[in-house]
Structure formats: C-alpha cells, structure tokens
Design a protein around this motif. Structure first.
Motif, PDB file in Angstrom:
ATOM      1  N   GLY A 115      27.281  61.479  34.067  1.00 43.36           N
ATOM      2  CA  GLY A 115      25.914  61.921  34.322  1.00 43.36           C
ATOM      3  C   GLY A 115      25.563  63.145  33.493  1.00 43.36           C
ATOM      4  N   LEU A 118      24.960  62.180  29.860  1.00 45.18           N
ATOM      5  CA  LEU A 118      23.636  61.576  29.647  1.00 45.18           C
ATOM      6  C   LEU A 118      22.553  62.646  29.725  1.00 45.18           C
ATOM      7  N   ALA A 122      19.950  63.563  26.862  1.00 43.94           N
ATOM      8  CA  ALA A 122      18.516  63.415  27.135  1.00 43.94           C
ATOM      9  C   ALA A 122      17.777  64.704  26.810  1.00 43.94           C
TER      10      ALA A 122
ATOM     11  N   LEU B 304      17.636  60.969  31.124  1.00 47.12           N
ATOM     12  CA  LEU B 304      17.730  62.164  31.966  1.00 47.12           C
ATOM     13  C   LEU B 304      17.735  61.772  33.441  1.00 47.12           C
ATOM     14  N   GLY B 307      21.095  60.286  34.288  1.00 48.46           N
ATOM     15  CA  GLY B 307      22.117  61.327  34.317  1.00 48.46           C
ATOM     16  C   GLY B 307      22.033  62.156  35.583  1.00 48.46           C
ATOM     17  N   LEU B 308      20.810  62.598  35.921  1.00 53.57           N
ATOM     18  CA  LEU B 308      20.645  63.427  37.116  1.00 53.57           C
ATOM     19  C   LEU B 308      20.941  62.627  38.386  1.00 53.57           C
ATOM     20  N   ILE B 310      23.182  60.240  38.689  1.00 57.26           N
ATOM     21  CA  ILE B 310      24.643  60.169  38.845  1.00 57.26           C
ATOM     22  C   ILE B 310      25.153  61.477  39.438  1.00 57.26           C
ATOM     23  N   ILE B 311      24.724  62.620  38.848  1.00 58.14           N
ATOM     24  CA  ILE B 311      25.200  63.917  39.317  1.00 58.14           C
ATOM     25  C   ILE B 311      24.818  64.109  40.786  1.00 58.14           C
ATOM     26  N   VAL B 314      26.816  61.810  43.408  1.00 60.90           N
ATOM     27  CA  VAL B 314      28.188  62.247  43.670  1.00 60.90           C
ATOM     28  C   VAL B 314      28.173  63.539  44.496  1.00 60.90           C
ATOM     29  N   ARG B 315      27.206  64.404  44.234  1.00 60.07           N
ATOM     30  CA  ARG B 315      27.159  65.690  44.914  1.00 60.07           C
ATOM     31  C   ARG B 315      26.674  65.550  46.343  1.00 60.07           C
TER      32      ARG B 315
END
Lengths: 310, 340
Positions: A115, A118, A122, B304, B307-308, B310-311, B314-315
């Motif tokens: 993540g 990416l 981005a 973006l 990506g955010l 995924i982060i 998990v958090r």
C-alpha cells in the motif's frame, strides 16, 4: 571476449545501483522483520527528490558553470537533497504507519508496504505527472584514455558519469562499513540485527537503532535511485521495476547481511548485464534472468551465500 | 442468501444513478473481479498462500481466448470459445503446478517474492514473444455468442439499435458463473477439505502432526484458485474485446488483493463485496474528475486510493468488512497464521 569485458564493466555500474538498494532492503528485512515492497518506490522518491534538488540548486548557483567530471555541481547537491528527502520520507512513513502497527506480524507489514509503495508512486505521479523526466546533463562520450589503456582487453567504453557512480557508491559503502564496524551506533545496529530481544535486554535502545536503520536505508536507496536516473531516465515506475532485482540481490546475499547484500548486488547486477552472453536468451529478458536466478536461489539456498543474520 | 440481497440492492441503487447501458457492462466487469477475488480467497483466505501472481493466471485465461479463438490471433486457429475455456483451465492448472511444486514449500514471504517473480517472467514472455502473442500490439477478440445478443435485443428492445443490451450476454454468463462458483466454494469451505486448509493456515505443524499432507493440500488450493483466475481472464477477454500484455502488470494483482482483504480474508461473501467495491474504486474517480472537470491523472488517483485502502485496512480493520462467520474451528484459526 571484448564484448564480455565491456558487459562486465557495464554490469559493475549497474551493480552499484543494485547494491545501494539492496543494503537498505536487507537491513529492514532483518531489523524490522518484513519484506519491504515499498523500497523500490523509495528509490523513485530519491530520484525525484534529486530532480527537485538539482533544479533548485541550478537556479541558486550562478550560471551553473562549475562542473565536476562533466556533471554540473547542482546535480551533486541534488543527490544530497534526494538522499535527505528519502530519509525524511521513511521517517514520516515509520512514524505514521509502521509504528502503530508494531504488534502486527510480518505478513501484515508486507501487505502494508505494498500500500505504501502504491501511495508513494501515486503521489509522485500526481506531483510530477506520469511521464518520464531526465536530469539536466549533457550526453557524454567514452573516456578515451581509459579506452586506450584497456586496449589489451579490447577496450572498455565507460563515461565520466559511470566513474562518478562507481566512486560515490564505493565511498558510501566504505562509509557504511566504517559506521558498522567502528562506531557505537554500528555495534548497536549489528547487535539488533543479530538478536533484537538480546539487544534490548542488554540496554540498547532498539527504537533509536531502528530509526537509524530507516534513515540509512532510505538515503542509500535514494542514491541508487539518483544513479539509476543518471544512467537512464527518471520515471515513476523506475524503482518498482527494479525492486525484484534488488530482492534477488538481498536473498542471494542472505537477508540481514549488509556485506551479503553488497556481494549479492554485484552478482545480480553482473547477471543482469551479462544476459546477452547467454545463448538463446534475447536481451529483453535481462530482468527475467535476474528473477529466475532469484527463484533458483530461494529454492536451493534460501539462507543466501553469507547466511542469514538472525 | 444475504449476498444475493446485497448484490441486488447495489444493482437497484445504481439503476437510479446510472443508465442501463453503463450498468450492465460495469456489473459484468464486477462479476469478473469477483471471480478473481474468489480465486485468491481460496489461496490466501483458505490456505494462507501469499500469491502475487494473480495477474499472470488472469493473463493465461485472456490469452487462451485471444490466441485460440480470435480471428486476429498470430497462431490463426479460430477455435470456438469452449475450446478456449478448456485451454484456459488446463494451461492455468498446469502452470500452477509448475509454479507450485518448487515454491509452495517456501516460507510465506519467500512465496510472495517468488510468485511475483514468476508473474513477471510470464509477462515478459507475453510481451516479447511477438510471433506467438502479438506482443504489445495486442489482439482483438470478437463478441461471445453474438447470436444470443441479437436475439436478446430482438426480444427486449426490438425498436432500438443493438445498444441497450450491450454486454448483457457477458453479464448473464458471468453472473451464472459467479453464482455457481460461490455455491461450490461455500460447500467446499465447510467440507473436511476446507477445515483442513484452515487448520494449515493457522498452524501448519499441527496439521502435519495430524497426518495431513499439507504440501499437497496447499497445492490443491493453489491450483483451484489459479483456475478461477484464468476463468476470470476468459471473461475479461470477451468483455473488453482486446488483450494487451500490460494487463498482466503486478498492479492488477494488488487490486485483487485489496478486494480480498477489504471484504474479509477467508470470507466468500467478503470476496463478492470486495469485488464490487473494487469496481466502484475504479469507476468513481474518473466519474468525479469528469464531473468536477479537474485536471488530475485518473490512474494516479486510483493508485492512491488503492494504496491508502491497503494501509487503512491493515491498520484499522485487519479482518475486513465481512469476516468469515464463527465456524467449527478454534477461534485463533480465524485470525490466520499471524503468530508464526
């Protein structure tokens, strides 16, 4: 024969970039205990940081007429700026994302790092556009005296910037070696990489060590990214495309071993550039050859050539 | 049957927002992503295998169609789609075996790296072997069952040109496949086979001590998941009518990962929800950017968001939105093998 020597020389230059990426990846793999898929994009961050730095310093410096080894001095400042930028980015990432996850397992961290990779890419694409950029450097021809001097080997064509990449990499690697072997911080880092629990009960503040490791890994990755940008182009995908090759070097060298990462980077860089010498394998398959090598290492000797430092 | 209600509701809601000619193909694509997520869920959710070669198996499916049944194929076969489907299944199963035999013995994180390495090798082969795959030129593909589309149009919209039910055939075929696969996987999940797999995921040594051949069971899960991904690729080829080596890039693997962990690792309902969300993530940014007339790169915005996501997952919600229900297994097993 002549061809092989030239390929080895090119391989050495490419190895420098891989080594710089592999050291940080190996340190993080062993101390923070996960495969950091964001490390390639960290190299991209460094390369774009270098681009910003070089452009800004070129404006500050009068006429940008000072040139070292045919590279404008602003580029050297850009390199330092890129390294600082990547180190700062790793610290922010560590503070915001990894620290709250300190109880998570290595698989969760691995997935998180994708993540992060990416997100880095981005943000770079949003700030710089998705197109390729290049550093402001004139194209260089081969160094004639070096070509003449190596005539007995068939002549090696290297440019001045190749030498800059080689020399700066050697300086960084020797600096890291000195840090690890002769300073207190280095001893703490080796102790933490070797056995984090034992290091903690011995009174080492492992938290500081982990931060130092992120900074060093990030700065070295950035240097690798800037060199890749000098060698080719600065693209948002440049780091991710290199990531698996860097992983190959880390695994070959043995996870957690800094010296293994250097050796692994050298071998993988050479293998990448020697692809044309392999019969029946076209040159487009250079990355594939590195990946195949990595998979073979994983199967045959997963502890790497230098052994795993855990 | 809560899943049917959720999917039905989401279709109903989108009927009020979008036009039918947009909804039908979009849900067909959603079905395709759901198949991918279901396949990965068998590998990661059931068996705990970190497979980063999803895009490669997807690619095997789409290139089976492109190379065996498209008129523009460099191989020039033009078999019917059924042959392409069988080929997709056989080739993906064999590839899964070839990749799995050496790598499924590896540590979890090594499997992740090795599988993405394999996926990249397959992508390099597809983009460089131009005589076989047409390389970066790509291959265009005719519609699936064109006679059926014509007759559907004749029944539902005799006056309109062939437009309103564009993609209806694709949608129906995907919907039926997803439904059948879902029922099959749900049955599998509660079967002894599914229980052993979940035991392997949470404690492989225990499963070994119970006399299970964990390697072979993981292989079965790996092959089954890979075949589902190839079937998704088969549908992709007909939905987009064009395949390129670019589709095999690792980013598409990570999209499927987002769908699975967002929905809930190990949960088939979650995979369906994740697949739907993923299509929303892919559709809405360009919709908003066009609507607000912003000058930003849509691909970067999507990247973006993913990506955010995924982060953030998990958090804040590692078990996903719809985690698997309590089952006949000890509680720690649900959380997966995090303690190793």
């Amino acid at each position: 024969m002549a061809n092989i020597v030239q390929m080895l020389a090119d391989g050495l230059i490419f190895s420098c970039i891989i080594v710089l990426g592999a050291i940080g990846l190996s340190l993080i793999y062993s101390i923070a205990d996960f495969a950091n898929f964001a490390h390639g994009d960290l190299m991209t961050v460094g390369a774009f940081g270098g681009l910003v730095g070089a452009t800004e310093f070129a404006k500050l410096l009068p006429g940008d007429s000072i040139v070292f080894f045919e590279l404008p001095i602003s580029l050297y400042f850009g390199l330092l700026f890129g390294m600082a930028a990547a180190a700062a980015v790793t610290l922010v990432t560590e503070r915001l994302i990894y620290r709250p996850l300190k109880d998570a397992g290595s698989i969760e961290l691995l997935i998180t790092s994708i993540g992060i990779a990416l997100a880095y890419r981005a943000i770079i694409q949003l700030s710089f556009g998705a197109d390729q950029e290049r550093y402001e450097i004139a194209s260089q021809g081969r160094i004639d005296w070096f070509f003449e001097a190596t005539q007995s080997l068939g002549g090696i064509a290297l440019t001045q910037r190749d030498f800059v990449i080689l020399v700066v990499t050697i300086l960084l690697v020797v600096g890291l070696h000195t840090l690890l072997q002769y300073t207190t911080l280095g001893r703490k880092m080796r102790a933490t990489a070797d056995n984090p629990s034992l290091a903690r009960v011995s009174g080492i503040r492992t938290r500081e060590v982990v931060l130092a490791m992120w900074i060093i890994g990030g700065a070295l990755a950035a240097a690798g990214g800037v060199f890749l940008g000098i060698d080719t182009l600065v693209r948002p995908r440049m780091g991710f495309d290199l990531l698996l090759v860097v992983f190959a070097a880390v695994i070959l060298g043995g996870i957690g071993s800094v010296y293994g990462a250097m050796l692994g980077g050298l071998v993988i860089g050479m293998a990448h550039e020697l692809t044309p010498a392999i019969p029946f394998v076209p040159v487009e398959y250079a990355p594939a050859v590195a990946f195949a090598l990595m998979i073979i290492i994983l199967l045959v000797r997963p502890q790497g050539i230098m052994g795993e430092a855990t | 049957m809560g899943v049917v209600v959720v999917v039905g509701l989401s279709i109903l809601v989108s009927l009020f927002i979008f036009e039918l000619s947009f909804i039908v193909p979009t849900y067909a694509v959603a079905g395709m992503w759901i198949l991918l997520a279901l396949g990965l869920n068998v590998q990661w959710g059931y068996a705990g295998l970190i497979n980063f070669s999803v895009a490669a198996f997807w690619g095997i499916g789409m290139y089976s169609v492109a190379l065996l049944s498209a008129p523009g194929s460099p191989l020039g076969f033009e078999f019917n789609p059924g042959v392409a489907l069988v080929a997709a299944i056989v080739v993906s199963a064999l590839t899964a075996l070839i990749i799995g035999i050496p790598t499924l013995r590896l540590r979890a994180d090594y499997l992740a790296i090795a599988s993405i390495g394999f996926a990249e090798i397959i992508r390099e082969l597809v983009s460089n072997e131009r005589e076989l795959t047409a390389g970066t030129q790509g291959v265009s593909i005719p519609a699936l069952l064109p006679e059926l589309a014509t007759s559907l149009d004749a029944v539902f919209a005799p006056d309109a040109p062939a437009f309103p039910y564009r993609g209806l055939v694709d949608f129906l075929l995907v919907a039926i496949t997803v439904f059948v696969v879902y029922l099959f996987l749900r049955r599998l999940h509660i079967s002894p086979w599914g229980r052993v797999l979940r035991t392997i995921r949470s404690d492989e040594d225990l499963a070994k001590a119970l006399g299970k051949n964990t390697y072979w069971l993981k292989m079965q899960a790996f092959v089954l998941g890979s075949v589902l991904m190839a079937i998704a690729g088969f549908f992709y080829a007909y939905q987009f009518r064009f395949v390129l080596p670019e589709t095999l890039e690792p980013i598409n693997t990570f999209y499927v990962w987002v769908a699975v962990i967002l929905g809930g690792t190990g949960s088939n309902r979650g995979a369906i929800l994740g697949g739907l969300t993923l299509v929303a993530v892919r559709v809405f940014p360009s919709f908003f950017i066009n609507f607000l007339a912003l000058d930003v790169n849509v691909g970067a915005v999507r990247l973006l968001i993913v990506g955010l996501l995924i982060i953030g997952i998990v958090r804040f919600r590692p078990q996903g939105i719809l985690p698997p229900r309590s089952e006949l297994i000890w509680p720690a097993a649900r959380d997966g093998g995090e303690k190793q």
